[in-house]
Design an enzyme around this catalytic site. Structure first.
Site, PDB file in Angstrom:
ATOM      1  N   GLU A  33       0.975  -1.298   0.006  1.00  0.00           N
ATOM      2  CA  GLU A  33      -0.172  -0.073   0.061  1.00  0.00           C
ATOM      3  C   GLU A  33       0.885   1.112  -0.056  1.00  0.00           C
ATOM      4  OE1 GLU A  33      -2.545  -0.094   3.361  1.00  0.00           O
ATOM      5  OE2 GLU A  33      -3.511   1.901   2.892  1.00  0.00           O
ATOM      6  N   ARG A 259       5.429 -12.746  10.286  1.00  0.00           N
ATOM      7  CA  ARG A 259       6.001 -11.446   9.845  1.00  0.00           C
ATOM      8  C   ARG A 259       7.469 -11.555  10.277  1.00  0.00           C
ATOM      9  NH1 ARG A 259       2.244  -7.454   9.181  1.00  0.00           N
ATOM     10  NH2 ARG A 259       3.630  -5.673   9.422  1.00  0.00           N
ATOM     11  N   LYS A 269       4.613   1.178   9.118  1.00  0.00           N
ATOM     12  CA  LYS A 269       4.747   2.238   8.529  1.00  0.00           C
ATOM     13  C   LYS A 269       4.380   3.504   9.251  1.00  0.00           C
ATOM     14  CE  LYS A 269       2.983   0.483   4.657  1.00  0.00           C
ATOM     15  NZ  LYS A 269       2.704   0.040   3.380  1.00  0.00           N
TER      16      LYS A 269
HETATM   17  P1  ATP Z   1       2.616  -1.850   7.684  1.00  0.00           P
HETATM   18  O1  ATP Z   1       1.956  -2.247   8.922  1.00  0.00           O
HETATM   19  O2  ATP Z   1       4.241  -1.489   7.655  1.00  0.00           O
HETATM   20  O3  ATP Z   1       2.090  -0.646   6.828  1.00  0.00           O
HETATM   21  P2  ATP Z   1       1.409  -3.368   5.912  1.00  0.00           P
HETATM   22  O4  ATP Z   1       1.597  -4.946   5.870  1.00  0.00           O
HETATM   23  O5  ATP Z   1       0.457  -2.878   6.189  1.00  0.00           O
HETATM   24  O6  ATP Z   1       2.808  -3.012   6.697  1.00  0.00           O
HETATM   25  P3  ATP Z   1       1.785  -3.415   3.025  1.00  0.00           P
HETATM   26  O7  ATP Z   1       2.165  -2.454   2.262  1.00  0.00           O
HETATM   27  O8  ATP Z   1       0.282  -3.773   3.108  1.00  0.00           O
HETATM   28  O9  ATP Z   1       2.224  -3.176   4.559  1.00  0.00           O
HETATM   29  O10 ATP Z   1       2.527  -4.753   2.984  1.00  0.00           O
HETATM   30  C1  ATP Z   1       2.891  -5.418   1.568  1.00  0.00           C
HETATM   31  C2  ATP Z   1       3.168  -6.863   1.799  1.00  0.00           C
HETATM   32  O11 ATP Z   1       4.376  -6.930   2.700  1.00  0.00           O
HETATM   33  C3  ATP Z   1       2.040  -7.586   2.405  1.00  0.00           C
HETATM   34  O12 ATP Z   1       1.755  -8.730   1.828  1.00  0.00           O
HETATM   35  C4  ATP Z   1       2.525  -7.626   3.928  1.00  0.00           C
HETATM   36  O13 ATP Z   1       1.993  -9.004   4.399  1.00  0.00           O
HETATM   37  C5  ATP Z   1       4.073  -7.710   3.691  1.00  0.00           C
HETATM   38  N1  ATP Z   1       4.473  -7.359   4.987  1.00  0.00           N
HETATM   39  C6  ATP Z   1       4.406  -6.370   5.649  1.00  0.00           C
HETATM   40  N2  ATP Z   1       5.097  -6.178   6.772  1.00  0.00           N
HETATM   41  C7  ATP Z   1       5.783  -7.640   6.674  1.00  0.00           C
HETATM   42  C8  ATP Z   1       6.607  -7.950   7.742  1.00  0.00           C
HETATM   43  N3  ATP Z   1       7.053  -7.360   8.880  1.00  0.00           N
HETATM   44  N4  ATP Z   1       7.290  -9.319   7.525  1.00  0.00           N
HETATM   45  C9  ATP Z   1       7.104  -9.806   6.180  1.00  0.00           C
HETATM   46  N5  ATP Z   1       5.776  -9.282   5.275  1.00  0.00           N
HETATM   47  C10 ATP Z   1       5.546  -8.100   5.593  1.00  0.00           C
HETATM   48 MG    MG Z   2      -1.421  -2.769   4.811  1.00  0.00          MG
END
Ligand code: ATP
Ligand code: MG
Length: 558
Positions: A33, A259, A269
């Site tokens: 995102e 994760r 983020k």
């Molecule tokens: P954040 O909470 O930092 O915004 P998010 O999961 O909302 O993280 P996205 O941009 O939606 O961020 O993530 C893109 C991809 O990265 C998703 O498939 C998510 O599952 C993966 N991802 C995010 N954080 C991690 C992590 N700590 N370890 C492994 N994969 C991750």
């Molecule tokens: Mg997300």
């Protein structure tokens, strides 16, 4: 470095699906995102999604999940593309956006309405929440749940046409308000939001919800394995429900993994953005940030990050990986490749009283102790030198093999010197050492085979290049700042220290992005943002040894 093909439960499934002929080609996607910069957790997801298709000759989409207009920015999109490329992965012509499918998603929603599987609700957001029930109590049906297909279609079309205000209506899936899985209690599919979208402008005033958009985008792209983190496990029944109803020609399979969490840092983020807003760090690319941009600026090699996530593996168990694991990957990468140089971080002046005033000798310094093919460079040696303040101790213990009053030490690639006199200022601080050198002990060519126990680094004061060197440490004082009530309470006040260092003159020619080892100190590189030849700024990438392991050992013993 470990070059064996990685094996984990996801690669096993993929292997089996190819073996059995279920799939001829593996297709995955990395779906960020664009509401912030990517962090070390995303590195894992990128390496997994792009890695499995690199290994099997498949294809991976970089798909921006841009279903949440208002929070998303073009700056983030650019940064994400740059970061994925920098890690060494390429999406080819497979750069997509959830918004590319808004028309198809809308059609799929109408299809659900026509099948009697979706309805337009008039309840307010609060009322919907009240009707949802709890983990222990079932939800209640909305009074609008049984609208006719014709009425639903009419309302949904008018939602699209902009006839209603935000929140007046919502399109919901018609599943089961009594389901033990709350995600199946008639989840929202479309909301009215009169807001401009960064790509589609004012074309839409209704936007699809994440679960629906994500599932169907996977299907439209013929993704075979939709790999996501464990928090989506409870969403899988909904994912499968959409596929069961709409029967797209390609049916992706969602698989969850845990994760990656890194000790002493945060991987969210939103929370990283809070650090920026509070001005704790200078921005997304602050070298202390666990973002890809920050780690790149800090000087971490892309291959070290890839090696690090490979060591972490892919599992379903929650884990908090030690910073030392990441730092070891970095040291391993740089140990072989980085040339050696000399720099003095906290300079103390040494005057060689028996060295001719106007003499300069060029010393031959090895660029790498184990790689003679990297050659030598010349380091000027003169009467006045800088050494490290902590390489001198006035009241030294017996086992201190560096410089002490009356003691001797070897200057690396130079001579053996003896400390004859200690000069102090009015405050009693040591400001200069008067030493004498032994002319027979020049490295390599000396006639004397005299040996002393200690060797220290130095630079010629007359020739030194002054530079600001930034020494970084972890941002937080506790292993899991995610669990702190307020991450601001557990900030490490010493995460950035700045020193005025003295560099050997050859460091004037250090290239952007080139990492070097300052002997005895660690790995360093130019700061890509703030450095200029007029005012050099250098980042410490990592120390030579894990100084924290020692501190933690001491803490445990005391
Ligand atoms: P954040 O909470 O930092 O915004 P998010 O999961 O909302 O993280 P996205 O941009 O939606 O961020 O993530 C893109 C991809 O990265 C998703 O498939 C998510 O599952 C993966 N991802 C995010 N954080 C991690 C992590 N700590 N370890 C492994 N994969 C991750
Ligand atoms: Mg997300």
């Amino acid at each position: 470095m470990n070059d064996a093909p990685p094996r984990d439960f996801i690669r096993q499934i993929i292997h089996d699906d190819l073996e059995s002929g279920k799939h001829d080609e593996i297709v995955t996607r990395f779906p960020p995102e664009p509401n912030g910069y990517l962090h070390v957790g995303h590195v894992m997801s990128i390496c997994l999604n792009f890695g499995v298709t690199e290994e099997t000759g498949g294809r991976t989409f970089l798909r921006f999940d841009d279903t949440n207009p208002g929070k998303e920015r073009e700056e983030y999109v650019r940064a994400i593309e740059r970061d994925v490329h920098w890690l060494g992965f390429d999406w080819g012509d497979r750069l997509t956006h959830a918004s590319d499918y808004f028309e198809q998603l809308y059609d799929a929603a109408e299809q659900l309405i026509e099948m009697g599987k979706a309805y337009v609700d008039s309840l307010s957001a609060d009322e919907i929440r009240e009707h949802r029930g709890t983990l222990t109590e079932p939800g209640r049906n909305s009074p609008y749940r049984d609208r006719s297909v014709a009425e639903n279609l009419d309302l949904f079309r008018r939602m699209r046409n902009g006839e209603f205000e935000d929140g007046e209506y919502v399109l919901r899936a018609k599943i089961d308000m009594a389901s033990p899985n709350i995600n199946l209690r008639d989840p929202a599919l479309y909301r009215i939001r009169h807001i401009n979208h960064q790509r589609t402008g004012d074309k839409w005033c209704i936007y699809p919800m994440y679960d629906f958009a994500h599932t169907m985008s996977d299907a439209f792209e013929a993704v075979t394995h939709s790999l996501c983190t464990l928090e989506f496990e409870d969403h899988r029944p909904l994912y499968d429900w959409f596929l069961d109803q709409l029967q797209p020609p390609n049916r992706p399979r969602q698989i969850e993994f845990s994760r990656l969490n890194l000790a002493y840092t945060i991987t969210s983020k939103r929370k990283l953005n809070a650090l920026i807003e509070a001005r704790v760090v200078s921005g997304w690319d602050d070298p202390r940030m666990p973002t890809i941009a920050g780690m790149r600026r800090r000087g971490y090699p892309a291959m070290a990050l890839r090696d690090f996530v490979r060591r972490g593996g892919v599992t379903k168990k929650d884990k908090l990986i030690e910073m030392a694991v990441l730092e070891n990957s970095i040291r391993e990468q740089l140990g072989d490749s980085a040339e050696r140089r000399m720099a003095v971080l906290r300079p103390l002046r040494v005057v060689l009283t028996n060295y001719p005033d106007d003499q300069v000798e060029m010393m031959q310094a090895l660029n790498h102790p184990n790689r003679p093919e990297l050659g030598k460079r010349e380091m000027p040696f003169s009467r006045e030198l800088w050494i490290e303040q902590d390489d001198f101790l006035e009241e030294a213990p017996r086992k201190f093999f560096r410089l002490k009053p009356g003691g001797e030490v070897r200057l690396r690639f130079g001579y053996i010197i003896r400390c004859d006199e200690v000069i102090k200022n009015d405050a009693g601080e040591v400001i200069e050492l008067r030493c004498s050198y032994d002319p027979d002990t020049r490295s390599g060519t000396g006639t004397s085979d005299r040996k002393v126990k200690g060797t220290i680094h130095w630079v010629s004061a007359t020739h030194a290049v002054p530079a600001e060197v930034r020494l970084y440490d972890r941002l937080f004082t506790v292993p899991d700042p995610n669990t702190a009530d307020d991450a601001m309470d557990v900030l490490n006040p010493d995460s950035l220290q700045t020193v005025n260092a003295m560099l050997e003159p050859s460091l004037n020619e250090l290239a952007d992005g080139q990492a070097v080892q300052f002997e005895r100190l660690g790995y360093f590189c130019l700061d890509a943002e703030d450095h200029s030849s007029a005012a050099p700024v250098i980042n410490r990438i990592v120390t030579l040894r894990d100084s924290w392991a020692k501190i933690e050992r001491q803490a445990m013993q005391s």
